[in-house]
Design a protein around this motif. Structure first.
Motif, PDB file in Angstrom:
ATOM      1  N   ILE A 269     -24.155   3.676 -98.241  1.00 32.49           N
ATOM      2  CA  ILE A 269     -22.710   3.753 -98.030  1.00 32.49           C
ATOM      3  C   ILE A 269     -22.283   2.702 -97.015  1.00 32.49           C
ATOM      4  N   GLY A 270     -21.180   2.012 -97.315  1.00 27.09           N
ATOM      5  CA  GLY A 270     -20.684   0.990 -96.409  1.00 27.09           C
ATOM      6  C   GLY A 270     -19.169   0.932 -96.413  1.00 27.09           C
ATOM      7  N   VAL A 271     -18.642  -0.033 -95.676  1.00 25.01           N
ATOM      8  CA  VAL A 271     -17.189  -0.243 -95.590  1.00 25.01           C
ATOM      9  C   VAL A 271     -16.910  -1.718 -95.864  1.00 25.01           C
ATOM     10  N   ILE A 272     -15.913  -1.980 -96.734  1.00 24.32           N
ATOM     11  CA  ILE A 272     -15.530  -3.364 -97.024  1.00 24.32           C
ATOM     12  C   ILE A 272     -14.866  -3.964 -95.796  1.00 24.32           C
ATOM     13  N   GLN A 273     -15.430  -5.059 -95.292  1.00 21.94           N
ATOM     14  CA  GLN A 273     -14.865  -5.727 -94.128  1.00 21.94           C
ATOM     15  C   GLN A 273     -13.737  -6.671 -94.510  1.00 21.94           C
ATOM     16  N   LYS A 274     -13.991  -7.493 -95.534  1.00 15.19           N
ATOM     17  CA  LYS A 274     -12.956  -8.453 -95.944  1.00 15.19           C
ATOM     18  C   LYS A 274     -13.191  -8.876 -97.386  1.00 15.19           C
ATOM     19  N   ILE A 275     -12.128  -9.387 -97.989  1.00 13.75           N
ATOM     20  CA  ILE A 275     -12.174  -9.863 -99.369  1.00 13.75           C
ATOM     21  C   ILE A 275     -11.580 -11.263 -99.414  1.00 13.75           C
ATOM     22  N   ASN A 276     -12.359 -12.225 -99.885  1.00 13.94           N
ATOM     23  CA  ASN A 276     -11.864 -13.581-100.088  1.00 13.94           C
ATOM     24  C   ASN A 276     -11.701 -13.784-101.588  1.00 13.94           C
ATOM     25  N   LYS A 277     -10.480 -13.625-102.076  1.00 16.01           N
ATOM     26  CA  LYS A 277     -10.241 -13.685-103.515  1.00 16.01           C
ATOM     27  C   LYS A 277     -10.430 -15.090-104.064  1.00 16.01           C
ATOM     28  N   LEU A 278     -10.126 -16.092-103.266  1.00 15.64           N
ATOM     29  CA  LEU A 278     -10.262 -17.464-103.741  1.00 15.64           C
ATOM     30  C   LEU A 278     -11.714 -17.776-104.080  1.00 15.64           C
ATOM     31  N   LEU A 279     -12.623 -17.367-103.204  1.00 18.41           N
ATOM     32  CA  LEU A 279     -14.048 -17.608-103.437  1.00 18.41           C
ATOM     33  C   LEU A 279     -14.707 -16.472-104.214  1.00 18.41           C
ATOM     34  N   GLY A 280     -13.973 -15.377-104.383  1.00 18.70           N
ATOM     35  CA  GLY A 280     -14.554 -14.243-105.080  1.00 18.70           C
ATOM     36  C   GLY A 280     -15.672 -13.595-104.290  1.00 18.70           C
ATOM     37  N   VAL A 281     -15.519 -13.499-102.955  1.00 16.32           N
ATOM     38  CA  VAL A 281     -16.561 -12.943-102.093  1.00 16.32           C
ATOM     39  C   VAL A 281     -16.035 -11.702-101.385  1.00 16.32           C
ATOM     40  N   ILE A 282     -16.795 -10.617-101.455  1.00 19.38           N
ATOM     41  CA  ILE A 282     -16.446  -9.360-100.793  1.00 19.38           C
ATOM     42  C   ILE A 282     -17.525  -9.062 -99.764  1.00 19.38           C
ATOM     43  N   THR A 283     -17.150  -8.908 -98.505  1.00 20.26           N
ATOM     44  CA  THR A 283     -18.104  -8.650 -97.427  1.00 20.26           C
ATOM     45  C   THR A 283     -18.121  -7.157 -97.117  1.00 20.26           C
ATOM     46  N   ILE A 284     -19.320  -6.549 -97.202  1.00 22.99           N
ATOM     47  CA  ILE A 284     -19.456  -5.107 -97.005  1.00 22.99           C
ATOM     48  C   ILE A 284     -20.466  -4.838 -95.897  1.00 22.99           C
ATOM     49  N   ASP A 285     -20.105  -3.925 -95.002  1.00 22.76           N
ATOM     50  CA  ASP A 285     -20.970  -3.525 -93.880  1.00 22.76           C
ATOM     51  C   ASP A 285     -21.614  -2.181 -94.214  1.00 22.76           C
ATOM     52  N   PHE A 286     -22.937  -2.184 -94.406  1.00 23.50           N
ATOM     53  CA  PHE A 286     -23.689  -0.962 -94.667  1.00 23.50           C
ATOM     54  C   PHE A 286     -24.417  -0.551 -93.387  1.00 23.50           C
ATOM     55  N   ASP A 287     -23.738   0.245 -92.555  1.00 22.21           N
ATOM     56  CA  ASP A 287     -24.337   0.704 -91.300  1.00 22.21           C
ATOM     57  C   ASP A 287     -24.949  -0.444 -90.507  1.00 22.21           C
ATOM     58  N   GLY A 288     -24.204  -1.537 -90.376  1.00 22.82           N
ATOM     59  CA  GLY A 288     -24.671  -2.668 -89.582  1.00 22.82           C
ATOM     60  C   GLY A 288     -25.293  -3.779 -90.389  1.00 22.82           C
ATOM     61  N   ARG A 289     -25.719  -3.493 -91.615  1.00 26.06           N
ATOM     62  CA  ARG A 289     -26.264  -4.537 -92.495  1.00 26.06           C
ATOM     63  C   ARG A 289     -25.102  -5.114 -93.307  1.00 26.06           C
ATOM     64  N   VAL A 290     -24.771  -6.362 -93.028  1.00 26.68           N
ATOM     65  CA  VAL A 290     -23.589  -6.982 -93.636  1.00 26.68           C
ATOM     66  C   VAL A 290     -24.032  -7.887 -94.778  1.00 26.68           C
ATOM     67  N   ALA A 291     -23.471  -7.631 -95.976  1.00 26.00           N
ATOM     68  CA  ALA A 291     -23.853  -8.392 -97.164  1.00 26.00           C
ATOM     69  C   ALA A 291     -22.619  -8.917 -97.872  1.00 26.00           C
ATOM     70  N   ASN A 292     -22.759 -10.069 -98.513  1.00 24.62           N
ATOM     71  CA  ASN A 292     -21.673 -10.662 -99.295  1.00 24.62           C
ATOM     72  C   ASN A 292     -21.901 -10.408-100.782  1.00 24.62           C
ATOM     73  N   TYR A 293     -20.870  -9.901-101.452  1.00 25.34           N
ATOM     74  CA  TYR A 293     -20.917  -9.594-102.875  1.00 25.34           C
ATOM     75  C   TYR A 293     -20.000 -10.540-103.635  1.00 25.34           C
ATOM     76  N   SER A 294     -20.414 -10.911-104.839  1.00 27.49           N
ATOM     77  CA  SER A 294     -19.499 -11.603-105.752  1.00 27.49           C
ATOM     78  C   SER A 294     -18.753 -10.539-106.552  1.00 27.49           C
ATOM     79  N   ILE A 295     -17.702 -10.941-107.251  1.00 33.97           N
ATOM     80  CA  ILE A 295     -16.902  -9.976-108.011  1.00 33.97           C
ATOM     81  C   ILE A 295     -17.732  -9.251-109.073  1.00 33.97           C
ATOM     82  N   PRO A 296     -18.584  -9.941-109.858  1.00 32.74           N
ATOM     83  CA  PRO A 296     -19.384  -9.210-110.845  1.00 32.74           C
ATOM     84  C   PRO A 296     -20.310  -8.168-110.232  1.00 32.74           C
ATOM     85  N   MET A 297     -20.738  -8.388-108.987  1.00 33.58           N
ATOM     86  CA  MET A 297     -21.645  -7.436-108.338  1.00 33.58           C
ATOM     87  C   MET A 297     -20.947  -6.122-108.013  1.00 33.58           C
TER      88      MET A 297
END
Length: 749
Positions: free
Chosen positions: A625-653
């Motif tokens: 479980i995590g919380v979306i930190q930010k969304i960059n629609k131009l690059l199609g990147v969604i940054t999600i924080d999973f209890d301190g582990r921060v990962a970048n997702y693409s839209i298909p992911m």
């Protein structure tokens, strides 16, 4: 709403704004007869200068402007001299820059790409290119061309670029040839195109219904779909009935193909002593056999060393000021002497106290103890309770790569973990494949302590490992039953035990257990929102995101997680001009949303700040479980924080992410939440059973609030029909298998 018709645009790739090589998702600028158009979608591995024909729809975003969302993409290599120069100058082929690109195209003109592919020796006619370099450039060009041919072929058939990326990674330049010969190879592990999509592709290619490749893939698909529902195997009669109906084939065709699959060791036959024959996918048979052999070997080592440690336990009681009851002493003594144990028990029965005693005494013996749990939240919980570091099994074994079913780990039989004692908490959640991987990583003389609660739901993954091990009696099992005095004051604990016994809930005034009768959907949803948004936060000063979790037995209906997530998102994280949004088929995601990963992703990279330093790792797993930190629609990147582990997702992911304001009981396993709101509503009778209700109730740490119908909770308690899973592990552990299994027991991956 009327479906928007697809449009077609053509042009050359002017610039690449963003490209994800793992998924094929890209944001590019396409030069369409001098008019720049921003194109987004799963375009695949593209380079500047390529010519594309793209099908999709235009959209006018208020922030990012006019965009073309691509659903299909056909690519061709540049055909005119100017475009060829630009294409090669962009570094498509390592070692060829602008100067050399100009020289090559000036020399060969529009035949340049034909020279690269068919007559590479001619490249050495260009100044600065040796025969060795000419060969290297040609090989790299052919590789690039093979990727594009594969992508063009698949996307023209409606198959996403991400599938093409996976296929090329697995089979390289031969991928297209393999797909043209047998499109069902795309269903294989590591590529994982859904069978029905592969079937659609095959039918368009003229394959028949009883084609051998189709039937093989279809039978495997039936076994895999059932594995997704928890079954490691299926009885022959059930497999036959299901597969014949699913594939519309004859019994003769089924039997012949099943025999071929068995001969190729893609599926494995197992005959139980009761005379019934079962079939399982190769990877599950291999895992079950390994677990069986390893636990029986550990049993032989363990039973030779029973010692009475009563005096040591007496001293531990004096030093800690804790008096252990009889079963706790038995568990501690078994752990110290045998070193091979299942400790089973419900809430409030002293499992943590007993476990702390074991760890302390193991440390006094100078043993290296490691703690593990199936999920990040479960690992954090046991670490908080014991004061010792705990990791998820995946992190402990160090995932390197893999698929959802078969990850690859750094630690295995050739590179075992450095530990003398392995303690696994929340063992009911550990599935067959993961447990086999853990056993492979244990040194041969390592002690193994498994802690769990057999009354909880079985693992999300295939298998019923804890139940099979306990019922096999191969591993000594101590079940703690006494509810300690401090736990008796908790209505959560006492009601949990009443559920297990099939007794009616004890309601009435208390501090940690409440029931609100709501018999219509609107009032149920309204109360759940009010509790999350206002009542609980205002009364206890808590965060709706961090401290409160809504849990439902089902995803479906107004009391299910899908609808509850929508109303909770609207109340807790409403849209605003300051928050970017990404829309998917099921959800709209925005910054600040609480989300959950719903499928293992072993390759995604995350970063975590620890004591001022950045720790980097890979893997976000089912249930995180995590919380979306930010969304960059131009690059199609969604940054999600999973209890301190921060990962970048693409839209298909985001296909593997869902909102998590409300989650199902199955997804809540292994986690503990401060405040739990459990919805119980009629209409989903197959989910109204005892151990599902028990699992949901025991997720609450400080408070449980039931919202819904008491008739439903009463039916849940009365229904003690457990989730029936087809497995063979118990029999493999206890029966003399002989030649009843259709594979060599010494077979290795």
């Amino acid at each position: 709403m009327k479906k928007q018709e697809l449009e077609k645009i053509k042009g050359d790739v002017d610039s690449i704004i963003f490209k994800n090589e793992e998924t094929g998702f890209a944001v590019i600028t396409l030069d369409c007869d001098g008019e720049p158009v921003t194109v987004t979608g799963e375009i695949g591995d593209i380079d500047e200068g390529e010519s594309l024909t793209v099908m999709g729809v235009f959209s006018d975003h208020p922030k990012y402007g006019y965009q073309f969302k691509a659903s299909l993409c056909e690519r061709t290599l540049p055909s005119n001299v100017a475009a060829m120069k630009r294409y090669l100058a962009n570094g498509v082929i390592k070692g060829i820059g602008p100067v050399l690109a100009k020289a090559i195209v000036d020399k060969f003109g529009t035949e340049t790409f034909e020279i690269f592919e068919k007559y590479p020796e001619k490249l050495s006619e260009v100044e600065g290119i040796t025969p060795k370099k000419a060969k290297k450039y040609s090989e790299e060009f052919k590789t690039k061309f093979a990727v594009r041919r594969l992508m063009t072929y698949l996307t023209s058939k409606g198959v996403s670029a991400s599938i093409g990326v996976r296929a090329y990674k697995r089979w390289g330049e031969s991928a297209l040839e393999m797909v043209e010969r047998n499109p069902y190879v795309l269903c294989n592990l590591g590529v994982e195109l859904p069978f029905l999509k592969a079937d659609e592709l095959a039918m368009s290619m003229g394959f028949s219904v009883d084609n051998e490749w189709r039937v093989k893939a279809g039978i495997s698909e039936v076994l895999r779909l059932n594995a997704n529902n928890g079954h490691t195997c299926l009885p022959y009669d059930r497999l036959k009935t299901t597969a014949m109906s699913f594939l519309d084939i004859s019994e003769e065709r089924f039997d012949k193909t099943l025999f071929d699959l068995e001969s190729e060791q893609l599926v494995v036959q197992y005959q139980k002593l009761n005379g019934r024959t079962y079939y399982m996918l190769y990877e599950y048979a291999l895992a079950d056999m390994y677990i069986s052999r390893r636990l029986n070997i550990m049993k032989q080592f363990a039973y030779d060393s029973r010692i009475d440690y009563s005096d040591v336990i007496d001293i531990a009681e004096e030093e800690s000021g804790i008096t252990y009851e009889t079963l706790q002493r038995e568990a501690i003594n078994t752990a110290l002497s045998v070193g091979f144990l299942v400790m089973n028990g419900g809430p409030g029965t002293g499992k943590t106290t007993t476990l702390n005693a074991m760890i302390s005494l193991f440390n006094q013996q100078g043993l290296n103890v490691k703690l593990a749990a199936p999920t990040g939240r479960a690992a954090k919980r046991i670490a908080d309770l014991t004061g010792y570091e705990a990791k998820t099994i995946h992190r402990l074994l160090e995932v390197t790569s893999g698929t959802d079913e078969i990850p690859r780990f750094t630690h295995n039989e050739e590179n075992p973990l450095d530990c003398d004692v392995m303690i696994v908490d929340e063992m009911s959640m550990v599935d067959t494949l993961l447990f086999a991987a853990l056993l492979k990583a244990l040194p041969i003389n390592c002690k193994l302590i498994m802690v769990g609660d057999i009354d909880q739901l079985p693992s999300v993954g295939a298998g019923n490992v804890l139940k099979d091990i306990i019922e096999s009696k191969v591993v000594p099992t101590v079940t703690l039953t006494e509810i300690f005095r401090q736990a008796q004051s908790s209505r959560i604990v006492t009601n949990a035990h009443r559920i297990v016994k099939g007794e009616e809930l004890e309601l009435g005034n208390c501090d940690d257990f409440f029931f609100f009768q709501r018999l219509d959907y609107e009032s149920l949803q309204s109360l759940v929102v009010d509790l999350c948004k206002d009542r609980l936060p205002n009364t206890y000063g808590i965060s709706p995101i961090e401290n409160i979790q809504v849990i439902s037995p089902t995803r479906q209906g107004p009391a299910g997680t899908v609808e509850l997530n929508k109303v909770l998102q609207s109340a807790l994280n409403p849209p605003s001009k300051e928050k970017s949004e990404i829309k998917t088929f099921l959800y709209t995601f925005r910054a600040g949303d609480k989300v959950m990963q719903n499928k293992n992703n072993y390759d995604i990279i995350w970063h975590k700040e620890v004591n001022g330093e950045t720790e980097t790792g890979t893997g976000i797993f089912n249930g995180d479980i995590g919380v979306i930190q930010k969304i960059n629609k131009l690059l199609g990147v969604i940054t999600i924080d999973f209890d301190g582990r921060v990962a970048n997702y693409s839209i298909p992911m985001l296909d593997n992410v869902e909102l998590a304001y409300a989650i199902t009981v199955h997804k809540s396993q292994g986690s503990e939440f401060d405040y739990v709101i459990f919805t119980a509503f009629s209409g989903y009778e197959k989910l109204n059973y005892r151990n599902l209700f028990y699992t949901g109730v025991t997720r609450a740490k400080n408070m449980l609030i039931l919202v819904g119908s008491k008739n439903v909770t009463d039916r849940m308690i009365a229904n003690n029909k457990r989730s029936n899973r087809y497995t063979c592990l118990k029999e493999m552990l206890t029966e003399d298998n002989g030649d009843r299994i259709g594979m060599n027991p010494d077979t290795e991956e």
